[in-house]
Design a protein around this motif. Structure first.
Motif, PDB file in Angstrom:
ATOM      1  N   VAL A 141       0.834  -1.202   0.000  1.00  0.00           N
ATOM      2  CA  VAL A 141       0.000   0.000   0.000  1.00  0.00           C
ATOM      3  C   VAL A 141       0.873   1.258   0.000  1.00  0.00           C
ATOM      4  N   ASP A 142       1.904   1.284   0.831  1.00  0.00           N
ATOM      5  CA  ASP A 142       2.803   2.437   0.863  1.00  0.00           C
ATOM      6  C   ASP A 142       3.465   2.650  -0.504  1.00  0.00           C
ATOM      7  N   ALA A 143       3.897   1.574  -1.126  1.00  0.00           N
ATOM      8  CA  ALA A 143       4.529   1.665  -2.454  1.00  0.00           C
ATOM      9  C   ALA A 143       3.541   2.168  -3.501  1.00  0.00           C
ATOM     10  N   MET A 144       2.287   1.736  -3.393  1.00  0.00           N
ATOM     11  CA  MET A 144       1.272   2.173  -4.363  1.00  0.00           C
ATOM     12  C   MET A 144       0.926   3.652  -4.192  1.00  0.00           C
ATOM     13  N   VAL A 145       0.871   4.120  -2.958  1.00  0.00           N
ATOM     14  CA  VAL A 145       0.615   5.547  -2.730  1.00  0.00           C
ATOM     15  C   VAL A 145       1.750   6.358  -3.345  1.00  0.00           C
ATOM     16  N   ASP A 146       2.978   5.990  -3.010  1.00  0.00           N
ATOM     17  CA  ASP A 146       4.146   6.700  -3.520  1.00  0.00           C
ATOM     18  C   ASP A 146       4.209   6.626  -5.048  1.00  0.00           C
ATOM     19  N   GLY A 147       4.032   5.437  -5.588  1.00  0.00           N
ATOM     20  CA  GLY A 147       4.113   5.244  -7.032  1.00  0.00           C
ATOM     21  C   GLY A 147       3.049   6.010  -7.796  1.00  0.00           C
ATOM     22  N   HIS A 148       1.829   5.999  -7.277  1.00  0.00           N
ATOM     23  CA  HIS A 148       0.749   6.700  -7.973  1.00  0.00           C
ATOM     24  C   HIS A 148       0.905   8.223  -7.893  1.00  0.00           C
ATOM     25  N   LYS A 149       1.490   8.714  -6.824  1.00  0.00           N
ATOM     26  CA  LYS A 149       1.780  10.152  -6.763  1.00  0.00           C
ATOM     27  C   LYS A 149       2.787  10.527  -7.857  1.00  0.00           C
ATOM     28  N   LYS A 150       3.818   9.706  -8.009  1.00  0.00           N
ATOM     29  CA  LYS A 150       4.841   9.972  -9.026  1.00  0.00           C
ATOM     30  C   LYS A 150       4.266   9.869 -10.439  1.00  0.00           C
ATOM     31  N   VAL A 151       3.469   8.825 -10.688  1.00  0.00           N
ATOM     32  CA  VAL A 151       2.893   8.645 -12.023  1.00  0.00           C
ATOM     33  C   VAL A 151       1.897   9.758 -12.332  1.00  0.00           C
ATOM     34  N   ALA A 152       1.105  10.158 -11.348  1.00  0.00           N
ATOM     35  CA  ALA A 152       0.162  11.258 -11.564  1.00  0.00           C
ATOM     36  C   ALA A 152       0.917  12.529 -11.944  1.00  0.00           C
ATOM     37  N   ASP A 166      -0.471  12.672 -29.734  1.00  0.00           N
ATOM     38  CA  ASP A 166      -0.947  11.354 -29.302  1.00  0.00           C
ATOM     39  C   ASP A 166      -0.495  11.046 -27.871  1.00  0.00           C
ATOM     40  N   LEU A 167       0.750  11.367 -27.562  1.00  0.00           N
ATOM     41  CA  LEU A 167       1.242  11.155 -26.202  1.00  0.00           C
ATOM     42  C   LEU A 167       0.545  12.092 -25.219  1.00  0.00           C
ATOM     43  N   MET A 168       0.292  13.325 -25.641  1.00  0.00           N
ATOM     44  CA  MET A 168      -0.421  14.273 -24.793  1.00  0.00           C
ATOM     45  C   MET A 168      -1.838  13.762 -24.514  1.00  0.00           C
ATOM     46  N   ALA A 169      -2.492  13.245 -25.542  1.00  0.00           N
ATOM     47  CA  ALA A 169      -3.851  12.713 -25.377  1.00  0.00           C
ATOM     48  C   ALA A 169      -3.838  11.488 -24.452  1.00  0.00           C
ATOM     49  N   PHE A 170      -2.827  10.633 -24.605  1.00  0.00           N
ATOM     50  CA  PHE A 170      -2.699   9.465 -23.721  1.00  0.00           C
ATOM     51  C   PHE A 170      -2.554   9.912 -22.265  1.00  0.00           C
ATOM     52  N   ALA A 171      -1.695  10.892 -22.034  1.00  0.00           N
ATOM     53  CA  ALA A 171      -1.475  11.393 -20.673  1.00  0.00           C
ATOM     54  C   ALA A 171      -2.754  11.989 -20.111  1.00  0.00           C
ATOM     55  N   THR A 172      -3.442  12.763 -20.921  1.00  0.00           N
ATOM     56  CA  THR A 172      -4.684  13.412 -20.487  1.00  0.00           C
ATOM     57  C   THR A 172      -5.761  12.381 -20.170  1.00  0.00           C
ATOM     58  N   LYS A 173      -5.844  11.333 -20.981  1.00  0.00           N
ATOM     59  CA  LYS A 173      -6.843  10.275 -20.787  1.00  0.00           C
ATOM     60  C   LYS A 173      -6.513   9.403 -19.573  1.00  0.00           C
ATOM     61  N   THR A 174      -5.238   9.143 -19.339  1.00  0.00           N
ATOM     62  CA  THR A 174      -4.816   8.218 -18.284  1.00  0.00           C
ATOM     63  C   THR A 174      -4.752   8.880 -16.911  1.00  0.00           C
ATOM     64  N   LEU A 175      -4.518  10.174 -16.876  1.00  0.00           N
ATOM     65  CA  LEU A 175      -4.372  10.888 -15.606  1.00  0.00           C
ATOM     66  C   LEU A 175      -5.556  10.699 -14.650  1.00  0.00           C
ATOM     67  N   PRO A 176      -6.806  10.842 -15.098  1.00  0.00           N
ATOM     68  CA  PRO A 176      -7.919  10.654 -14.144  1.00  0.00           C
ATOM     69  C   PRO A 176      -7.989   9.237 -13.561  1.00  0.00           C
ATOM     70  N   VAL A 177      -7.594   8.253 -14.357  1.00  0.00           N
ATOM     71  CA  VAL A 177      -7.587   6.862 -13.869  1.00  0.00           C
ATOM     72  C   VAL A 177      -6.554   6.718 -12.757  1.00  0.00           C
ATOM     73  N   VAL A 178      -5.371   7.269 -12.970  1.00  0.00           N
ATOM     74  CA  VAL A 178      -4.305   7.178 -11.964  1.00  0.00           C
ATOM     75  C   VAL A 178      -4.682   7.968 -10.714  1.00  0.00           C
ATOM     76  N   LYS A 179      -5.317   9.122 -10.890  1.00  0.00           N
ATOM     77  CA  LYS A 179      -5.773   9.892  -9.726  1.00  0.00           C
ATOM     78  C   LYS A 179      -6.842   9.124  -8.943  1.00  0.00           C
ATOM     79  N   ALA A 180      -7.718   8.405  -9.646  1.00  0.00           N
ATOM     80  CA  ALA A 180      -8.724   7.574  -8.968  1.00  0.00           C
ATOM     81  C   ALA A 180      -8.048   6.433  -8.203  1.00  0.00           C
ATOM     82  N   HIS A 181      -7.016   5.834  -8.813  1.00  0.00           N
ATOM     83  CA  HIS A 181      -6.251   4.793  -8.116  1.00  0.00           C
ATOM     84  C   HIS A 181      -5.628   5.368  -6.849  1.00  0.00           C
TER      85      HIS A 181
END
Length: 193
Positions: A141-152, A166-181
């Motif tokens: 859990v600690d690793a996931m909190v830290d990792g998801h903060k970095k990925v976000a 395309d990369l910008m769109a991928f980042a924009t699309k994926t960001l809300p999923v990572v923030k939800a995680h």
């Protein structure tokens, strides 16, 4: 003739040994190195369709995504807390999907992605895997909190600063999923204290 064969075998052994010593670079470092020497003015087999910073963004996100999947598989099997176990399964599903989307973009842009998580993530996975029971759950859990903060943060930056659309769109699309995680794993972390 025997001396020549022996000399050739020694030379080949030395080359093989040297090649093994040069294997210290991990998959992410290797991908970054390959991308750095690709020609950004052409596309195709020798060229790359994005600038070096965008390629590095892609390798960084791919590296983190593969690490999430690898740790998620371990947590889905090893966690004792049902919430942690379910979160691990969700990591495998969601990050596998994101990894596939990123790989498809990378292929069209001729970006070389890592094939495995870097040494840092592999060491972290080994350290977490060595734990059992509640200690495993807490470390994961600690690793996931830290990792998801970095990925976000990476995705936030990519959604604003990637030059490739395309990369910008991928980042924009994926960001809300990572923030939800991140919100979910922070809630799990809080419930465990």
């Amino acid at each position: 003739m025997k001396k020549l064969s022996f000399a050739v075998m020694i030379a080949l052994s030395a080359l093989a040994f040297q090649a093994c010593n040069n294997a210290a670079k991990d998959s992410k470092d290797s991908a970054d190195s390959v991308n750095a020497v690709k020609d950004t003015t052409t596309t195709g087999a020798t060229g790359i369709a994005v600038d070096e910073k965008d390629a590095k963004f892609a390798t960084d996100v791919a590296n983190a995504g593969m690490a999430e999947v690898a740790l998620g598989k371990i947590a889905a099997e090893k966690a004792t807390n049902p919430q942690v176990k379910d979160f691990g399964s969700m990591m495998v599903m969601d990050h596998s999907k994101a990894n596939e989307e990123l790989a498809a973009i990378a292929k069209t842009k001729n970006i070389t992605l890592p094939v495995a998580p870097d040494e840092e993530h592999q060491k972290k996975a080994a350290d977490i895997s060595a734990k059992a029971g509640k200690a495993f759950d807490e470390a994961y859990v600690d690793a996931m909190v830290d990792g998801h903060k970095k990925v976000a943060a990476m995705l936030e930056d990519g959604s604003k600063n990637c030059k490739d659309t395309d990369l910008m769109a991928f980042a924009t699309k994926t960001l809300p999923v990572v923030k939800a995680h991140l919100a979910k794993i922070e809630a799990i972390q809080k419930s465990m204290k």
